[in-house]
Scaffold this motif. Structure first.
Motif, mmCIF file in Angstrom:
data_model
loop_
_atom_site.group_PDB
_atom_site.id
_atom_site.type_symbol
_atom_site.label_atom_id
_atom_site.label_comp_id
_atom_site.label_asym_id
_atom_site.label_seq_id
_atom_site.Cartn_x
_atom_site.Cartn_y
_atom_site.Cartn_z
ATOM 1 N N ASN A 156 47.240 35.168 37.776
ATOM 2 C CA ASN A 156 46.920 35.928 38.972
ATOM 3 C C ASN A 156 46.443 37.289 38.480
ATOM 4 N N MET A 157 45.154 37.540 38.587
ATOM 5 C CA MET A 157 44.565 38.758 38.051
ATOM 6 C C MET A 157 44.777 39.976 38.959
ATOM 7 N N ALA A 158 45.415 39.760 40.113
ATOM 8 C CA ALA A 158 45.780 40.850 41.032
ATOM 9 C C ALA A 158 44.583 41.737 41.383
ATOM 10 N N HIS A 159 43.429 41.132 41.490
ATOM 11 C CA HIS A 159 42.146 41.760 41.837
ATOM 12 C C HIS A 159 41.830 43.023 41.036
ATOM 13 N N ARG A 160 42.215 43.026 39.759
ATOM 14 C CA ARG A 160 41.891 44.136 38.852
ATOM 15 C C ARG A 160 40.742 43.711 37.944
ATOM 16 N N ILE A 161 39.624 44.362 38.049
ATOM 17 C CA ILE A 161 38.457 44.025 37.222
ATOM 18 C C ILE A 161 38.786 44.173 35.740
ATOM 19 N N GLU A 162 39.606 45.156 35.381
ATOM 20 C CA GLU A 162 39.927 45.372 33.964
ATOM 21 C C GLU A 162 40.710 44.214 33.352
ATOM 22 N N SER A 163 41.251 43.323 34.172
ATOM 23 C CA SER A 163 41.951 42.142 33.634
ATOM 24 C C SER A 163 41.009 41.259 32.824
ATOM 25 N N TRP A 164 39.712 41.291 33.146
ATOM 26 C CA TRP A 164 38.752 40.485 32.383
ATOM 27 C C TRP A 164 38.731 40.893 30.910
ATOM 28 N N ALA A 179 40.859 28.823 31.596
ATOM 29 C CA ALA A 179 41.725 29.706 32.372
ATOM 30 C C ALA A 179 41.455 29.472 33.856
ATOM 31 N N LEU A 180 42.523 29.251 34.604
ATOM 32 C CA LEU A 180 42.452 29.105 36.051
ATOM 33 C C LEU A 180 42.932 30.427 36.635
ATOM 34 N N LEU A 181 42.038 31.133 37.293
ATOM 35 C CA LEU A 181 42.312 32.503 37.720
ATOM 36 C C LEU A 181 42.343 32.604 39.232
ATOM 37 N N ASN A 182 43.315 33.330 39.762
ATOM 38 C CA ASN A 182 43.298 33.610 41.183
ATOM 39 C C ASN A 182 43.327 35.124 41.382
ATOM 40 N N GLU A 183 42.907 35.531 42.576
ATOM 41 C CA GLU A 183 42.710 36.937 42.906
ATOM 42 C C GLU A 183 41.824 37.619 41.864
ATOM 43 N N ALA A 184 40.790 36.919 41.440
ATOM 44 C CA ALA A 184 39.859 37.440 40.440
ATOM 45 C C ALA A 184 38.666 38.093 41.133
ATOM 46 N N ARG A 185 38.404 39.327 40.774
ATOM 47 C CA ARG A 185 37.207 40.008 41.277
ATOM 48 C C ARG A 185 36.035 39.602 40.398
ATOM 49 N N VAL A 186 34.839 39.780 40.895
ATOM 50 C CA VAL A 186 33.653 39.499 40.100
ATOM 51 C C VAL A 186 33.666 40.456 38.908
ATOM 52 N N PRO A 187 33.545 39.923 37.685
ATOM 53 C CA PRO A 187 33.639 40.794 36.511
ATOM 54 C C PRO A 187 32.439 41.726 36.391
ATOM 55 N N SER A 188 32.664 42.833 35.692
ATOM 56 C CA SER A 188 31.575 43.741 35.375
ATOM 57 C C SER A 188 30.576 43.003 34.481
ATOM 58 N N GLY A 246 41.407 36.862 58.988
ATOM 59 C CA GLY A 246 40.040 37.337 59.172
ATOM 60 C C GLY A 246 39.655 38.493 58.252
ATOM 61 N N TYR A 247 40.595 38.974 57.447
ATOM 62 C CA TYR A 247 40.326 40.084 56.537
ATOM 63 C C TYR A 247 39.482 39.596 55.357
ATOM 64 N N ASP A 248 38.426 40.314 55.069
ATOM 65 C CA ASP A 248 37.510 39.987 53.971
ATOM 66 C C ASP A 248 38.022 40.638 52.687
ATOM 67 N N ARG A 249 38.429 39.799 51.733
ATOM 68 C CA ARG A 249 38.959 40.300 50.471
ATOM 69 C C ARG A 249 37.905 40.131 49.376
ATOM 70 N N PRO A 250 37.692 41.161 48.555
ATOM 71 C CA PRO A 250 36.646 41.087 47.526
ATOM 72 C C PRO A 250 37.090 40.384 46.246
#
Length: 81
Positions: free
Chosen positions: A22-30, A41-50, A69-73
């Motif tokens: 669970n990458m907790a929507h942190r881009i730096e996790s990449w 790797a099976l990743l959840n809460e992954a943001r689009v990497p830089s 209905g909330y849009d999560r990035p």
């Protein structure tokens, strides 16, 4: 070809290293993903990497829309070597 991902352990058995994170929507996790040396790797809460991070072998969504209905990035992704 399957031999591209197979590795032999000390006893000569084939193994595959899998990671679930669970990458907790942190881009730096990449940045931390490659040193873990997982075959898949099976990743959840992954943001689009830089640009340049994980883009070559990663597949996933751009965003998730929750039941509220909330849009999560962030979304799920699969990263393979």
């Amino acid at each position: 070809m399957a031999a591209e991902w197979q590795r032999n352990d000390a006893e000569g058995r084939n193994e595959m290293k899998a990671l679930v994170w669970n990458m907790a929507h942190r881009i730096e996790s990449w940045n931390s993903l490659e040193p873990l040396n997982a075959d898949i790797a099976l990743l959840n809460e992954a943001r689009v990497p830089s640009e340049g991070l994980g883009e070559r072998h990663s597949f996933g969504g751009q965003r998730t829309i929750g039941r509220d209905g909330y849009d999560r990035p962030w979304a799920t992704a699969v990263h393979a070597r």
